[in-house]
Design a protein around this motif. Sequence first.
Motif, PDB file in Angstrom:
ATOM      1  N   MET A   1      33.356  55.586  32.550  1.00 36.41           N
ATOM      2  CA  MET A   1      33.500  54.363  33.346  1.00 36.41           C
ATOM      3  C   MET A   1      34.044  54.735  34.726  1.00 36.41           C
ATOM      4  O   MET A   1      35.105  55.333  34.841  1.00 36.41           O
ATOM      5  CB  MET A   1      34.460  53.428  32.597  1.00 36.41           C
ATOM      6  N   PRO A   2      33.301  54.389  35.791  1.00 38.68           N
ATOM      7  CA  PRO A   2      33.768  54.715  37.139  1.00 38.68           C
ATOM      8  C   PRO A   2      35.099  54.030  37.468  1.00 38.68           C
ATOM      9  O   PRO A   2      35.346  52.908  37.057  1.00 38.68           O
ATOM     10  CB  PRO A   2      32.654  54.183  38.043  1.00 38.68           C
ATOM     11  N   LYS A   3      35.918  54.749  38.216  1.00 35.68           N
ATOM     12  CA  LYS A   3      37.221  54.235  38.641  1.00 35.68           C
ATOM     13  C   LYS A   3      37.140  53.946  40.136  1.00 35.68           C
ATOM     14  O   LYS A   3      36.790  54.835  40.920  1.00 35.68           O
ATOM     15  CB  LYS A   3      38.289  55.289  38.336  1.00 35.68           C
ATOM     16  N   ILE A   4      37.468  52.714  40.513  1.00 34.75           N
ATOM     17  CA  ILE A   4      37.311  52.261  41.892  1.00 34.75           C
ATOM     18  C   ILE A   4      38.635  51.765  42.455  1.00 34.75           C
ATOM     19  O   ILE A   4      39.332  50.980  41.815  1.00 34.75           O
ATOM     20  CB  ILE A   4      36.247  51.140  41.959  1.00 34.75           C
ATOM     21  N   LEU A   5      38.939  52.216  43.669  1.00 35.35           N
ATOM     22  CA  LEU A   5      40.132  51.764  44.383  1.00 35.35           C
ATOM     23  C   LEU A   5      39.688  50.783  45.462  1.00 35.35           C
ATOM     24  O   LEU A   5      38.843  51.115  46.294  1.00 35.35           O
ATOM     25  CB  LEU A   5      40.862  52.952  45.015  1.00 35.35           C
ATOM     26  N   ILE A   6      40.232  49.576  45.421  1.00 32.14           N
ATOM     27  CA  ILE A   6      39.903  48.530  46.394  1.00 32.14           C
ATOM     28  C   ILE A   6      41.118  48.305  47.289  1.00 32.14           C
ATOM     29  O   ILE A   6      42.211  48.045  46.793  1.00 32.14           O
ATOM     30  CB  ILE A   6      39.557  47.202  45.690  1.00 32.14           C
ATOM     31  N   ALA A   7      40.909  48.395  48.606  1.00 35.61           N
ATOM     32  CA  ALA A   7      41.986  48.125  49.562  1.00 35.61           C
ATOM     33  C   ALA A   7      41.566  46.970  50.471  1.00 35.61           C
ATOM     34  O   ALA A   7      40.556  47.060  51.162  1.00 35.61           O
ATOM     35  CB  ALA A   7      42.279  49.370  50.396  1.00 35.61           C
ATOM     36  N   ASP A   8      42.313  45.876  50.410  1.00 36.11           N
ATOM     37  CA  ASP A   8      42.058  44.718  51.277  1.00 36.11           C
ATOM     38  C   ASP A   8      43.362  43.944  51.382  1.00 36.11           C
ATOM     39  O   ASP A   8      44.033  43.719  50.386  1.00 36.11           O
ATOM     40  CB  ASP A   8      40.950  43.837  50.691  1.00 36.11           C
ATOM     41  N   ASP A   9      43.713  43.541  52.606  1.00 39.00           N
ATOM     42  CA  ASP A   9      44.980  42.840  52.807  1.00 39.00           C
ATOM     43  C   ASP A   9      44.904  41.368  52.426  1.00 39.00           C
ATOM     44  O   ASP A   9      45.923  40.718  52.282  1.00 39.00           O
ATOM     45  CB  ASP A   9      45.470  42.991  54.252  1.00 39.00           C
ATOM     46  N   GLU A  10      43.694  40.830  52.237  1.00 35.97           N
ATOM     47  CA  GLU A  10      43.560  39.426  51.826  1.00 35.97           C
ATOM     48  C   GLU A  10      43.533  39.351  50.305  1.00 35.97           C
ATOM     49  O   GLU A  10      42.590  39.839  49.678  1.00 35.97           O
ATOM     50  CB  GLU A  10      42.251  38.835  52.356  1.00 35.97           C
ATOM     51  N   ASP A  11      44.555  38.692  49.724  1.00 33.17           N
ATOM     52  CA  ASP A  11      44.639  38.569  48.262  1.00 33.17           C
ATOM     53  C   ASP A  11      43.369  38.017  47.651  1.00 33.17           C
ATOM     54  O   ASP A  11      42.859  38.564  46.675  1.00 33.17           O
ATOM     55  CB  ASP A  11      45.802  37.636  47.864  1.00 33.17           C
ATOM     56  N   SER A  12      42.863  36.920  48.210  1.00 32.68           N
ATOM     57  CA  SER A  12      41.701  36.266  47.610  1.00 32.68           C
ATOM     58  C   SER A  12      40.473  37.177  47.630  1.00 32.68           C
ATOM     59  O   SER A  12      39.727  37.248  46.653  1.00 32.68           O
ATOM     60  CB  SER A  12      41.394  34.940  48.312  1.00 32.68           C
ATOM     61  N   MET A  13      40.270  37.900  48.725  1.00 31.46           N
ATOM     62  CA  MET A  13      39.130  38.817  48.826  1.00 31.46           C
ATOM     63  C   MET A  13      39.292  39.978  47.859  1.00 31.46           C
ATOM     64  O   MET A  13      38.359  40.363  47.166  1.00 31.46           O
ATOM     65  CB  MET A  13      39.000  39.325  50.270  1.00 31.46           C
ATOM     66  N   ARG A  14      40.508  40.521  47.787  1.00 33.26           N
ATOM     67  CA  ARG A  14      40.781  41.651  46.891  1.00 33.26           C
ATOM     68  C   ARG A  14      40.510  41.244  45.441  1.00 33.26           C
ATOM     69  O   ARG A  14      39.885  41.980  44.684  1.00 33.26           O
ATOM     70  CB  ARG A  14      42.237  42.093  47.086  1.00 33.26           C
ATOM     71  N   GLN A  15      40.966  40.041  45.070  1.00 33.59           N
ATOM     72  CA  GLN A  15      40.765  39.567  43.692  1.00 33.59           C
ATOM     73  C   GLN A  15      39.299  39.277  43.407  1.00 33.59           C
ATOM     74  O   GLN A  15      38.792  39.599  42.327  1.00 33.59           O
ATOM     75  CB  GLN A  15      41.619  38.325  43.438  1.00 33.59           C
TER      76      GLN A  15
END
Length: 124
Positions: A1-15
């Motif tokens: 299973m690929p592991k992905i790191l998401i970086a975004d300062d907007e909570d709603s976009m990150r979620q």
Amino acid sequence: MPKILIADDEDSMRQLVARAIAMDGHEIVTAQDGAEALEILTREDGAFDLLLTDIQMPVMDGIALALSAARDFPGLTILLMTGFADQRERASNLNALVHDVVTKPFSVADIRTAVADALAAKKG
């Protein structure tokens, strides 16, 4: 299973992005800015298949993060996101380091496709 790191300062976009990508069975880790993302990458010794980062963020933006991540973890695939044309222009100089730039707003299907393409390119 690929592991992905998401970086975004907007909570709603990150979620939203985390939920969309999790639908495909990927393991997700999130960060609120580039500095936190780099900290996670370093702590995990780059053990991610993909870094998905917004370009415009406080503390450390996505371009600085991409440059550091590409230098420290050359095997990491990087996908950028932005809603700003001028940011997309800045990212065009990173073509050798970055798989693609996804333009916001995007649909759940768009981001899932972009991530699938980036992961497929890594295998090829």
